[in-house]
Design an enzyme around this catalytic site. Structure first.
Site, PDB file in Angstrom:
ATOM      1  N   HIS A  61       0.805  -1.216   0.000  1.00 27.31           N
ATOM      2  CA  HIS A  61       0.000   0.000   0.000  1.00 27.31           C
ATOM      3  C   HIS A  61       0.843   1.275   0.000  1.00 27.31           C
ATOM      4  CE1 HIS A  61      -2.867  -2.770   2.421  1.00 27.31           C
ATOM      5  NE2 HIS A  61      -3.048  -2.949   1.138  1.00 27.31           N
ATOM      6  N   LYS A  71       6.222   6.587   6.590  1.00 26.27           N
ATOM      7  CA  LYS A  71       5.764   5.758   7.710  1.00 26.27           C
ATOM      8  C   LYS A  71       6.943   5.290   8.555  1.00 26.27           C
ATOM      9  CE  LYS A  71       1.883   3.861   5.101  1.00 26.27           C
ATOM     10  NZ  LYS A  71       1.336   2.666   4.455  1.00 26.27           N
ATOM     11  N   TYR A 131       1.996   1.857  13.267  1.00 26.85           N
ATOM     12  CA  TYR A 131       2.740   2.728  12.371  1.00 26.85           C
ATOM     13  C   TYR A 131       2.326   4.179  12.528  1.00 26.85           C
ATOM     14  CZ  TYR A 131      -1.120   1.261   9.214  1.00 26.85           C
ATOM     15  OH  TYR A 131      -2.334   0.935   8.657  1.00 26.85           O
ATOM     16  N   ASP A 169      -6.743  -6.334  -1.851  1.00 23.55           N
ATOM     17  CA  ASP A 169      -5.364  -6.714  -2.130  1.00 23.55           C
ATOM     18  C   ASP A 169      -5.254  -7.872  -3.120  1.00 23.55           C
ATOM     19  OD1 ASP A 169      -4.267  -4.712  -0.616  1.00 23.55           O
ATOM     20  OD2 ASP A 169      -3.933  -5.951   1.153  1.00 23.55           O
TER      21      ASP A 169
END
Length: 185
Positions: A61, A71, A131, A169
């Site tokens: 992603h 991130k 995250y 996904d």
């Protein structure tokens, strides 16, 4: 905190200094001052957490401009194989990837700057994954690369028949079929 370089410039592993004794352990999981010193100033604005079971594969992603995200990721409980793919067109490492095992035992964190697709596979019975992001989530800017892109040949370290994917996904396209949205400077 120690910085460990990877094969892709700017994607780095942070290894915290862990203090252990009979009571357990303590470590500083984030310090803006240390982060700025080791990497560069990044203003994190959103923290996310997910819980997943063995075989779950999330990724690959990213968020497209105008709301891309850097991130800083880590595992609180369990173990994952964490993967960063360079999707910056014109980069010397475009289409290359690096991986790192993040676990509750090693306490490693992986930093991915903007312009990278991110994913992880759960290698333990269960994982709690956290995250930090430097931009807020915008669903209209979601992007993804196929987890099984044949050009990438990522070994997710779990058998395909045991993988658990979201419907979204399962449908992602390979990198070569995507319109570039990040460009190397």
């Amino acid at each position: 905190m120690e910085l460990i370089e990877t094969a892709i410039k700017d994607v780095v592993i942070l290894k915290p200094k862990v203090f252990e004794d009979a009571r357990g352990y303590f470590f500083e999981s984030f310090s803006q001052r240390e982060f700025d010193r080791l990497i560069y100033p990044v203003n994190f604005v959103q923290d996310n957490e997910s819980k997943s079971s063995y075989g779950v594969l999330r990724g690959l992603h990213f968020q497209k401009p105008p709301f891309p995200q850097a991130k800083l990721v880590r595992v609180v409980r369990g173990k994952v194989l964490d993967v960063a793919v360079d999707i910056r067109k014109g980069s010397p490492t475009y289409g290359k990837w690096v991986s790192c095992e993040l676990s509750e035992d090693n306490h490693y964190m992986l930093f991915l700057p903007r312009g990278f697709a991110h994913g992880f596979s759960v290698l333990s019975e269960e994982v709690i994954f956290q995250y930090k992001c430097d931009n807020f989530y915008h669903p209209e800017c979601e992007g993804a690369v196929a987890w099984n892109d044949p050009a990438l040949q990522i070994d997710w370290q779990i058998p395909v028949e045991k993988m658990i994917l979201s419907k979204k996904d399962e449908r992602n396209k390979p990198l070569e079929e995507m319109e570039p949205c990040f460009f190397y400077k």
